[in-house]
Design an enzyme around this catalytic site. Structure first.
Site, PDB file in Angstrom:
ATOM      1  N   GLU A   1       0.842  -1.207   0.000  1.00  0.00           N
ATOM      2  CA  GLU A   1       0.000   0.000   0.000  1.00  0.00           C
ATOM      3  C   GLU A   1       0.876   1.255   0.000  1.00  0.00           C
ATOM      4  O   GLU A   1       0.536   2.258  -0.621  1.00  0.00           O
ATOM      5  CB  GLU A   1      -0.962  -0.005   1.192  1.00  0.00           C
TER       6      GLU A   1
ATOM      7  N   HIS B   1       1.762   2.190  -3.471  1.00  0.00           N
ATOM      8  CA  HIS B   1       0.742   3.007  -4.140  1.00  0.00           C
ATOM      9  C   HIS B   1       0.901   4.478  -3.738  1.00  0.00           C
ATOM     10  O   HIS B   1       0.802   5.384  -4.564  1.00  0.00           O
ATOM     11  CB  HIS B   1      -0.660   2.558  -3.730  1.00  0.00           C
TER      12      HIS B   1
HETATM   13 ZN   LIG Z   1      -2.697  -2.652  -4.613  1.00  0.00          ZN
END
Ligand SMILES: [Zn+2]
Length: 704
Positions: A491, A494
């Site tokens: 995450e 991202h």
């Molecule tokens: Zn992802």
């Protein structure tokens, strides 16, 4: 996972003629960092007025563009479209947190009411014939408009998007389409609230049954039992992945493992008021009908238009290329487990609730390595420092905690100011919402509350990471599993991507679904580098770094269990694709799942990572539908990118990192993503890197 891209964040076309009501959700964000969301002042009852006003304002903005008496130009049509709807996007950014992180029955009711209305508002824009006529005129004359290549890409993508979404349908068909879209929105909301309800349940266990389970997991389960006023000495295992998997991995009690497993894999499938099967049937049917109306053979064909893969066949080809090796590896894994299971008196087959337990025992036997041994070194705060350090080494990003200085939506949320170490310039704020709690959806995801765009003058990115780790009792450290640590880095990948995007037009700030998981998956690789482990994997009691011998064992065991991991994932992705390739869309989800798994030869000892009744990727919105393959598609690039680092100076090679940033991250979607990859790597990605990483046999041959 990332949520569907918002329509984009933009500035007003012209000053709104209508006075803005006194409602905090409708105001410009104020405070530091070019303004931040006013979480501390948000109340659910403010949303109806805010939604209505912002929808109406957006409609006025688009009407002004569509009805402009002047001939269409890029500057009077495409650019104002990029600027329109900013207020609505701010309201939706806040509402998205309410539905995902802070859901209550009140919020769910609001969601059910407003989701279809928001969909209708979007359809009014996309299906507006005057607006589309202007876009089409520009598109047909685009070579003579003197556009830059980025502007040309924006115009082309805008035109194609409108066509894909139905701009060329007859008025009657448009009415039909919009009705379908609104029904789907309502069904997505209903699916979400039912799944959330089932994830709020728990399995009760006795102390004897919890034998073998690590102390921190027992403590959390004991605290959960106290919260639910269960008798002293009992344990409550929440029905979420982070709570369930350690029990499946460590509990010696086979009956407890079976109970916990059944509760988890039957979320949404209990023939009660939370059952999702009927909802799924309706969603799949509506999707198939909509695809036919739009002129596509199936929902999968429609969804895959704007992807790197381009069509379902290419995605299937990649998946089926990996599947046999993965199934073969599962057979080996099961063979390895059988003697250990027999020693425990299990005469029959390894059942799905046994798999993780015996896998762990095999790992212990073969590599002298146990999750239990790793976990004391995986303390959350240290790993968070480790991921920040990684971003600093690679991209000169600096993170300075500023919790308490910007409003947050829950007291557990921590925040950091992000700056560019080369210039000292502030580039973002990073919000981290770590723990599972009631009303928060399961899984892990990243969002931006505001993205970077030169056109709008938005420079400071507001990015969030959301996890579901188990909150420890007061004063206890947060120790997470290897799997959870990889999710943490994923995450964060991202977030790094979106913090570094540097584009002009908001619509080109995102990425295609099967590309967007690539930077996040690359980031996972840095977790198990010696540089990160030596510095940040420190024992939570002694502060000692992870012993070299343990690091070596982890390295040696890296391809262990890849049969299970790959089959668990791929079976879900294959069922998704096949479900959405059905042109009729008439399915009984239970029957379809059983039949499809039999067809592809799913090993009986395993279950899909997400069974259909709980497959939120597919049924909480359209975004990952016919798109779960994206993780594998992205992983081909990820593994090949990691190979580029290894071929160069190692994981922290700055030349490769700079190229990765310049060509892959900063460009958003301003250039064709396959070309971006070639610019970065000098060639197309080679699928063999993925097979090697997973420890599967590598066929000789060229790149894909
Ligand atoms: Zn992802």
């Amino acid at each position: 996972m990332v949520p569907p891209p918002m329509t984009a964040t933009k500035g007003p076309v012209e000053p709104a003629q209508v006075p803005v009501p006194d409602n905090i959700l409708l105001q410009e964000w104020t405070g530091p960092y070019e303004g931040v969301p006013p979480w501390d002042q948000v109340r659910p009852d403010q949303f109806p007025q805010a939604f209505q006003f912002a929808i109406d304002e957006q409609s006025r903005e688009y009407q002004a563009i569509a009805n402009n008496p002047e001939a269409p130009t890029f500057a009077n049509t495409i650019e104002p479209m990029e600027r329109a709807g900013q207020r609505l996007d701010r309201v939706q950014a806040i509402f998205g947190v309410m539905t995902s992180n802070l859901s209550t029955p009140e919020i769910q009711e609001l969601d059910k009411e407003w989701s279809p209305r928001l969909t209708a508002a979007r359809d009014d824009i996309v299906l507006n014939p005057q607006l589309f006529a202007r876009i089409e005129t520009l598109y047909n004359n685009r070579s003579g408009l003197g556009l830059t290549s980025v502007q040309d890409r924006l115009l082309t993508r805008t035109f194609e998007y409108f066509v894909r979404q139905g701009a060329r349908l007859t008025p009657e068909q448009k009415t039909q389409l919009s009705a379908m879209n609104q029904q789907l929105s309502s069904l997505f909301s209903e699916f979400n609230s039912r799944l959330l309800a089932d994830e709020g349940t728990f399995t009760q266990a006795s102390a004897a049954e919890m034998r073998g389970v690590p102390q921190d997991v027992r403590d959390a389960a004991a605290a959960a039992a106290r919260d639910r006023n269960l008798p002293a000495g009992t344990f409550a295992i929440r029905n979420t992945r982070s709570a369930v998997e350690p029990v499946l991995t460590f509990a010696d009690s086979r009956p407890l493992r079976e109970r916990v497993w059944r509760a988890f894999v039957n979320r949404g499938d209990n023939a009660n008021q939370n059952d999702t099967n009927q909802i799924i049937s309706q969603i799949v049917k509506l999707r198939a009908d909509r695809a036919r109306l739009l002129g596509y053979p199936s929902h999968a064909h429609w969804r895959m238009q704007d992807t790197m893969a381009g069509d379902p066949e290419r995605a299937m080809e990649l998946m089926m290329g990996v599947w046999p090796a993965a199934v073969g590896r599962v057979r080996e894994e099961v063979r390895d487990m059988q003697p250990l299971a027999r020693r425990d008196g299990i005469r029959g087959a390894i059942e799905p609730w046994d798999y993780r337990y015996y896998m762990e025992k095999v790992r212990k036997a073969r590599f002298d390595l146990s999750e239990d041994e790793i976990k004391p070194y995986f303390e959350l705060s240290n790993l968070v420092e480790g991921m920040f350090w990684t971003a600093g080494q690679l991209f000169d990003m600096q993170f300075k905690e500023n919790t308490g200085q910007v409003p947050v939506f829950h007291p557990d949320v921590r925040t950091w100011e992000v700056s560019d170490g080369r210039t000292g310039r502030t580039i973002g704020v990073f919000y981290l919402d770590t723990y599972a709690r009631e009303g928060k959806r399961s899984g892990a995801w990243m969002t931006t509350y505001r993205s970077r765009s030169r056109l709008l003058g938005d420079d400071i990115v507001l990015a969030s990471n959301n996890n579901n780790f188990t909150k420890p009792s007061a004063g206890q450290p947060v120790l997470i599993s290897l799997d959870d640590a990889q999710t943490l880095f994923h995450e964060f990948g991202h977030a790094v991507h979106f913090l570094l995007v540097d584009v002009t037009y908001p619509s080109l700030g995102g990425a295609q679904r099967d590309f967007v998981e690539y930077p996040s998956q690359v980031m996972e690789n840095w977790l198990l580098t010696r540089e990160v482990l030596d510095r940040f994997a420190r024992h939570h009691q002694t502060g000692q770094p992870m012993p070299r011998a343990l690091v070596d064992k982890i390295k040696r065991a890296e391809t262990f269990n890849q049969g299970f991991a790959t089959v668990e994932y791929l079976s879900s992705a294959l069922v998704d694709m096949k479900l959405h390739l059905d042109p009729t869309g008439v399915v009984d989800p239970d029957e379809f799942e059983r039949r499809t798994l039999a067809e592809i030869g799913m090993p009986r000892e395993m279950v899909m990572r997400h069974r259909l009744p709980q497959f939120g990727h597919l049924f909480s919105s359209d975004s990952y539908s016919a798109g779960y393959y994206s993780y594998l598609w992205s992983e081909v690039m990820d593994a090949d990118t990691w190979a580029a680092f290894e071929e160069a100076g190692g994981p922290f090679d700055r030349t490769v990192a700079d190229r990765f940033r310049t060509y892959i991250l900063a460009t958003g979607n301003e250039t064709d993503r396959a070309e971006a990859y070639r610019a970065f790597r000098g060639r197309d990605p080679d699928v063999r890197a993925l097979m090697t990483r997973r420890g599967f046999p590598v066929a000789p041959g060229g790149a894909r």
